[in-house]
Scaffold this motif. Structure first.
Motif, PDB file in Angstrom:
ATOM      1  N   GLY A 255       0.789  -1.227   0.000  1.00  0.00           N
ATOM      2  CA  GLY A 255       0.000   0.000   0.000  1.00  0.00           C
ATOM      3  C   GLY A 255       0.822   1.278   0.000  1.00  0.00           C
ATOM      4  N   THR A 256       2.035   1.243  -0.558  1.00  0.00           N
ATOM      5  CA  THR A 256       2.807   2.493  -0.641  1.00  0.00           C
ATOM      6  C   THR A 256       2.059   3.525  -1.493  1.00  0.00           C
ATOM      7  OG1 THR A 256       4.101   1.467  -2.417  1.00  0.00           O
ATOM      8  CG2 THR A 256       5.119   1.562  -0.251  1.00  0.00           C
ATOM      9  N   ASP A 257       1.287   3.048  -2.465  1.00  0.00           N
ATOM     10  CA  ASP A 257       0.484   3.966  -3.275  1.00  0.00           C
ATOM     11  C   ASP A 257      -0.584   4.652  -2.431  1.00  0.00           C
ATOM     12  OD1 ASP A 257      -0.618   1.324  -3.067  1.00  0.00           O
ATOM     13  OD2 ASP A 257      -2.117   1.860  -4.554  1.00  0.00           O
ATOM     14  N   VAL A 258      -1.098   3.920  -1.435  1.00  0.00           N
ATOM     15  CA  VAL A 258      -2.097   4.487  -0.522  1.00  0.00           C
ATOM     16  C   VAL A 258      -1.455   5.581   0.335  1.00  0.00           C
ATOM     17  CG1 VAL A 258      -3.561   3.988   1.481  1.00  0.00           C
ATOM     18  CG2 VAL A 258      -3.505   2.401  -0.469  1.00  0.00           C
ATOM     19  N   VAL A 259      -0.275   5.283   0.873  1.00  0.00           N
ATOM     20  CA  VAL A 259       0.435   6.277   1.681  1.00  0.00           C
ATOM     21  C   VAL A 259       0.671   7.548   0.866  1.00  0.00           C
ATOM     22  CG1 VAL A 259       2.577   6.759   2.925  1.00  0.00           C
ATOM     23  CG2 VAL A 259       1.476   4.524   3.169  1.00  0.00           C
ATOM     24  N   ASP A 260       1.030   7.386  -0.400  1.00  0.00           N
ATOM     25  CA  ASP A 260       1.264   8.543  -1.268  1.00  0.00           C
ATOM     26  C   ASP A 260       0.003   9.383  -1.472  1.00  0.00           C
ATOM     27  OD1 ASP A 260       3.947   7.944  -1.656  1.00  0.00           O
ATOM     28  OD2 ASP A 260       3.602   6.859  -3.539  1.00  0.00           O
ATOM     29  N   ARG A 261      -1.157   8.763  -1.316  1.00  0.00           N
ATOM     30  CA  ARG A 261      -2.437   9.464  -1.532  1.00  0.00           C
ATOM     31  C   ARG A 261      -2.950  10.191  -0.293  1.00  0.00           C
ATOM     32  NH1 ARG A 261      -4.163   4.720  -4.373  1.00  0.00           N
ATOM     33  NH2 ARG A 261      -5.473   4.051  -2.634  1.00  0.00           N
ATOM     34  N   ILE A 262      -2.315   9.991   0.870  1.00  0.00           N
ATOM     35  CA  ILE A 262      -2.800  10.640   2.096  1.00  0.00           C
ATOM     36  C   ILE A 262      -2.855  12.153   1.871  1.00  0.00           C
ATOM     37  CG2 ILE A 262      -2.238  11.125   4.513  1.00  0.00           C
ATOM     38  CD1 ILE A 262      -1.033   8.283   4.658  1.00  0.00           C
ATOM     39  N   TYR A 263      -3.965  12.756   2.230  1.00  0.00           N
ATOM     40  CA  TYR A 263      -4.221  14.154   1.891  1.00  0.00           C
ATOM     41  C   TYR A 263      -3.176  15.090   2.495  1.00  0.00           C
ATOM     42  CZ  TYR A 263      -6.625  18.545   1.057  1.00  0.00           C
ATOM     43  OH  TYR A 263      -6.933  19.801   0.629  1.00  0.00           O
ATOM     44  N   ALA A 264      -2.527  15.868   1.619  1.00  0.00           N
ATOM     45  CA  ALA A 264      -1.429  16.750   2.034  1.00  0.00           C
ATOM     46  C   ALA A 264      -1.778  18.223   1.884  1.00  0.00           C
ATOM     47  CB  ALA A 264      -0.170  16.427   1.214  1.00  0.00           C
ATOM     48  N   GLY A 265      -3.022  18.536   1.558  1.00  0.00           N
ATOM     49  CA  GLY A 265      -3.395  19.902   1.221  1.00  0.00           C
ATOM     50  C   GLY A 265      -3.276  20.903   2.356  1.00  0.00           C
ATOM     51  N   TYR A 266      -3.282  20.431   3.612  1.00  0.00           N
ATOM     52  CA  TYR A 266      -3.187  21.363   4.735  1.00  0.00           C
ATOM     53  C   TYR A 266      -1.743  21.534   5.223  1.00  0.00           C
ATOM     54  CZ  TYR A 266      -8.243  20.470   5.080  1.00  0.00           C
ATOM     55  OH  TYR A 266      -9.590  20.336   4.824  1.00  0.00           O
ATOM     56  N   GLY A 267      -0.837  20.718   4.714  1.00  0.00           N
ATOM     57  CA  GLY A 267       0.564  20.852   5.107  1.00  0.00           C
ATOM     58  C   GLY A 267       0.761  20.813   6.612  1.00  0.00           C
ATOM     59  N   GLU A 268       1.382  21.875   7.139  1.00  0.00           N
ATOM     60  CA  GLU A 268       1.674  21.933   8.577  1.00  0.00           C
ATOM     61  C   GLU A 268       0.747  22.904   9.306  1.00  0.00           C
ATOM     62  OE1 GLU A 268       5.748  21.320   9.761  1.00  0.00           O
ATOM     63  OE2 GLU A 268       6.428  21.738   7.724  1.00  0.00           O
ATOM     64  N   ARG A 269      -0.416  23.191   8.713  1.00  0.00           N
ATOM     65  CA  ARG A 269      -1.313  24.178   9.331  1.00  0.00           C
ATOM     66  C   ARG A 269      -2.000  23.690  10.607  1.00  0.00           C
ATOM     67  NH1 ARG A 269      -4.479  25.266   4.240  1.00  0.00           N
ATOM     68  NH2 ARG A 269      -6.171  25.735   5.669  1.00  0.00           N
ATOM     69  N   PRO A 270      -2.425  22.423  10.702  1.00  0.00           N
ATOM     70  CA  PRO A 270      -3.067  22.005  11.955  1.00  0.00           C
ATOM     71  C   PRO A 270      -2.117  22.215  13.146  1.00  0.00           C
ATOM     72  CG  PRO A 270      -3.526  20.421  10.232  1.00  0.00           C
ATOM     73  CD  PRO A 270      -2.497  21.372   9.676  1.00  0.00           C
ATOM     74  N   ASN A 271      -2.659  22.797  14.210  1.00  0.00           N
ATOM     75  CA  ASN A 271      -1.862  23.150  15.383  1.00  0.00           C
ATOM     76  C   ASN A 271      -1.820  21.982  16.371  1.00  0.00           C
ATOM     77  OD1 ASN A 271      -1.818  24.180  18.306  1.00  0.00           O
ATOM     78  ND2 ASN A 271      -1.055  25.949  17.178  1.00  0.00           N
ATOM     79  N   GLN A 272      -0.610  21.492  16.651  1.00  0.00           N
ATOM     80  CA  GLN A 272      -0.507  20.295  17.487  1.00  0.00           C
ATOM     81  C   GLN A 272      -1.019  20.527  18.909  1.00  0.00           C
ATOM     82  OE1 GLN A 272       2.895  17.703  17.269  1.00  0.00           O
ATOM     83  NE2 GLN A 272       3.580  18.611  15.355  1.00  0.00           N
ATOM     84  N   GLY A 273      -0.788  21.714  19.438  1.00  0.00           N
ATOM     85  CA  GLY A 273      -1.292  22.014  20.778  1.00  0.00           C
ATOM     86  C   GLY A 273      -2.807  21.942  20.844  1.00  0.00           C
TER      87      GLY A 273
END
Length: 199
Positions: free
Chosen positions: A153-171
């Motif tokens: 499933g490496t193709d699946v991993v490649d499809r994980i949605y990346a549109g938000y980048g690092e915007r979600p705040n971990q805190g």
């Protein structure tokens, strides 16, 4: 009886609401596979315990406890990695925040498909993981020790949605859980169910 093996039957059940329970002291098999059923499709991580024993044990017990079910891939950077592992329930996140495991020596390189723990410096591994999208060998010297590798499933991993980048705040994810992510970042992919694949 006999055989000299310390593996006498299945390990104690692991309840992720109780991080200090006996189930989280169980040793992982020398090698095993974990199947991640996600909103993007399914992938399988093959773990070799000798690569990073402490990391492998923690991953084994978290996975079999159901900890990763419902968890969002909240930090996805194309060409770099996909990070996940903050629980959707803030009370569970709080219980795990100080459950750090000691570092493992780095015995493998962070190449495409390798799975390592996210850290905030030495001795800070808890529950967060990342899957390398490319060759990130610069991470080796920083102490990121791969414990497994995506083998299906490496193709699946490649499809994980990346549109938000690092915007979600971990805190805020720690404090508010999936409610914050569902409201502000509804397109994030997530783990539906993660389980240990019996050989």
């Amino acid at each position: 009886g006999g055989g000299g093996s310390s593996r006498s039957g299945p390990p104690a059940a692991a309840d992720f609401h109780t991080p200090t329970g006996p189930g989280f002291a169980a040793q992982a098999p020398d090698s095993f596979r974990a199947r991640f059923e996600t909103s993007a499709g399914d992938f399988v991580i093959a773990v070799q315990r000798r690569w990073a024993p402490k990391g492998a044990d923690r991953f084994y017990n978290l996975t079999r406890s159901g900890y990763y079910d419902g968890v969002r891939f909240f930090r996805v950077v194309s060409g770099f990695m996909a990070q996940f592992g903050i629980h959707g329930d803030p009370a569970v996140s709080a219980a795990w925040r100080d459950q750090r495991i000691p570092d493992d020596p780095v015995r493998r390189t962070n190449l495409r498909g390798m799975v390592s723990y996210a850290t905030a410096g030495p001795g800070t591994r808890t529950t967060q993981l990342f899957i390398n999208f490319g060759s990130n060998d610069a991470l080796d010297a920083q102490g990121f020790a791969p414990f497994g590798q995506v083998v299906e499933g490496t193709d699946v991993v490649d499809r994980i949605y990346a549109g938000y980048g690092e915007r979600p705040n971990q805190g805020r994810i720690q404090a508010e859980g999936n409610a914050y992510l569902e409201r502000g970042f509804p397109r994030l992919d997530y783990v539906k169910r993660a389980s240990i694949v019996t050989p």
